[in-house]
Design a protein around this motif. Structure first.
Motif, mmCIF file in Angstrom:
data_model
loop_
_atom_site.group_PDB
_atom_site.id
_atom_site.type_symbol
_atom_site.label_atom_id
_atom_site.label_comp_id
_atom_site.label_asym_id
_atom_site.label_seq_id
_atom_site.Cartn_x
_atom_site.Cartn_y
_atom_site.Cartn_z
ATOM 1 N N LEU A 107 3.734 15.753 2.404
ATOM 2 C CA LEU A 107 4.549 14.598 2.772
ATOM 3 C C LEU A 107 4.014 13.937 4.031
ATOM 4 O O LEU A 107 3.444 14.595 4.900
ATOM 5 C CB LEU A 107 6.000 15.014 2.995
ATOM 6 C CG LEU A 107 6.782 15.449 1.772
ATOM 7 C CD1 LEU A 107 8.182 15.882 2.165
ATOM 8 C CD2 LEU A 107 6.843 14.356 0.733
ATOM 9 N N SER A 108 4.249 12.637 4.131
ATOM 10 C CA SER A 108 3.830 11.866 5.291
ATOM 11 C C SER A 108 5.055 11.293 6.004
ATOM 12 O O SER A 108 6.175 11.330 5.483
ATOM 13 C CB SER A 108 2.920 10.711 4.845
ATOM 14 O OG SER A 108 3.689 9.757 4.129
ATOM 15 N N THR A 149 5.578 8.242 6.344
ATOM 16 C CA THR A 149 6.009 7.138 5.489
ATOM 17 C C THR A 149 6.974 7.641 4.414
ATOM 18 O O THR A 149 7.979 6.989 4.137
ATOM 19 C CB THR A 149 4.790 6.450 4.850
ATOM 20 O OG1 THR A 149 3.900 6.041 5.887
ATOM 21 C CG2 THR A 149 5.196 5.242 4.032
ATOM 22 N N ASP A 150 6.681 8.786 3.813
ATOM 23 C CA ASP A 150 7.592 9.362 2.817
ATOM 24 C C ASP A 150 8.954 9.654 3.423
ATOM 25 O O ASP A 150 9.989 9.305 2.849
ATOM 26 C CB ASP A 150 7.025 10.681 2.256
ATOM 27 C CG ASP A 150 5.751 10.505 1.464
ATOM 28 O OD1 ASP A 150 5.643 9.545 0.691
ATOM 29 O OD2 ASP A 150 4.858 11.362 1.628
ATOM 30 N N LEU A 156 12.243 10.579 -6.974
ATOM 31 C CA LEU A 156 11.307 10.692 -5.851
ATOM 32 C C LEU A 156 9.845 10.596 -6.286
ATOM 33 O O LEU A 156 8.993 10.215 -5.488
ATOM 34 C CB LEU A 156 11.546 11.981 -5.077
ATOM 35 C CG LEU A 156 12.876 12.079 -4.353
ATOM 36 C CD1 LEU A 156 12.846 13.209 -3.337
ATOM 37 C CD2 LEU A 156 13.266 10.789 -3.683
ATOM 38 N N ILE A 212 7.515 8.239 -3.971
ATOM 39 C CA ILE A 212 6.292 8.688 -3.290
ATOM 40 C C ILE A 212 5.083 7.905 -3.786
ATOM 41 O O ILE A 212 4.236 7.496 -2.998
ATOM 42 C CB ILE A 212 6.100 10.212 -3.445
ATOM 43 C CG1 ILE A 212 7.192 10.932 -2.644
ATOM 44 C CG2 ILE A 212 4.713 10.642 -2.978
ATOM 45 C CD1 ILE A 212 7.202 12.433 -2.805
ATOM 46 N N ASP A 263 3.073 6.028 -0.966
ATOM 47 C CA ASP A 263 1.914 6.827 -0.559
ATOM 48 C C ASP A 263 0.803 6.921 -1.591
ATOM 49 O O ASP A 263 -0.253 7.459 -1.306
ATOM 50 C CB ASP A 263 2.361 8.257 -0.217
ATOM 51 C CG ASP A 263 2.374 8.514 1.273
ATOM 52 O OD1 ASP A 263 1.948 7.636 2.026
ATOM 53 O OD2 ASP A 263 2.813 9.600 1.668
#
Length: 173
Positions: A3-4, A6-7, A76, A80, A84
């Motif tokens: 995960l980032s 941004t996520d 999700l 995502i 991303d």
């Protein structure tokens, strides 16, 4: 898959929008204040979500953002991918951003590891919806703590090599 930031910000935004009445439009100021997502990130994430039809945008007086369909129908996996890109660990196993590999037919790891990792991640992420994010938001969980748990690749390599440097050396016999 990792995960980032941004996520996490997208999850916060969608959790807030999912907790609103279906016909309520939320302005960007309110959205930023309620989620703690800085305006620079907010605009970029909202543009991606709107571009993938995961968020509805109405400009002008009385405009704002809302979910285009019930929160239970937005998963999700799609979120995502929108913010991303690929979920697959490698381009050679990506469904939406594939890149052919000359070793594809001979690569054992591709079939026994990477395809299975991709499929498992896609399956799990498709079972979690924005309704789940909204439930968390309504309970006061806003994923801010998650930002401190992200795994940045540059630090991972540094930490691993530092641990190796400080590990006690065994005596040669």
């Amino acid at each position: 898959m990792r995960l980032s930031k941004t996520d996490i910000y997208a999850f916060k935004i969608l959790g807030y929008l999912g907790a609103q009445a279906p016909d309520r439009l939320v302005g960007s100021e309110e959205l930023s204040k309620a989620t703690g997502v800085p305006h620079t990130y907010l605009a970029r994430i909202l543009a991606a979500l709107v571009g993938h039809n995961l968020v509805l945008s109405k400009k002008g007086q009385g405009g704002g953002y809302a979910l285009p369909r019930p929160a239970e129908e937005i998963n999700l996996r799609d979120v995502i991918r929108a913010v991303d890109g690929p979920i697959a660990p490698l381009a050679c196993v990506s469904l939406n951003w594939p890149k052919a590999c000359v070793e594809e037919r001979r690569c054992h790891a591709r079939s026994v590891v990477w395809l299975k990792v991709r499929d498992a991640a896609l399956q799990i992420l498709s079972q979690v919806s924005v309704a789940d994010l909204a439930a968390d938001f309504q309970q006061g969980v806003d994923y801010t703590e998650c930002l401190g748990h992200l795994l940045p690749s540059s630090e991972l390599l540094t930490r691993r090599s530092n641990k190796a440097d400080t590990a006690p050396q065994s005596k040669a016999r």
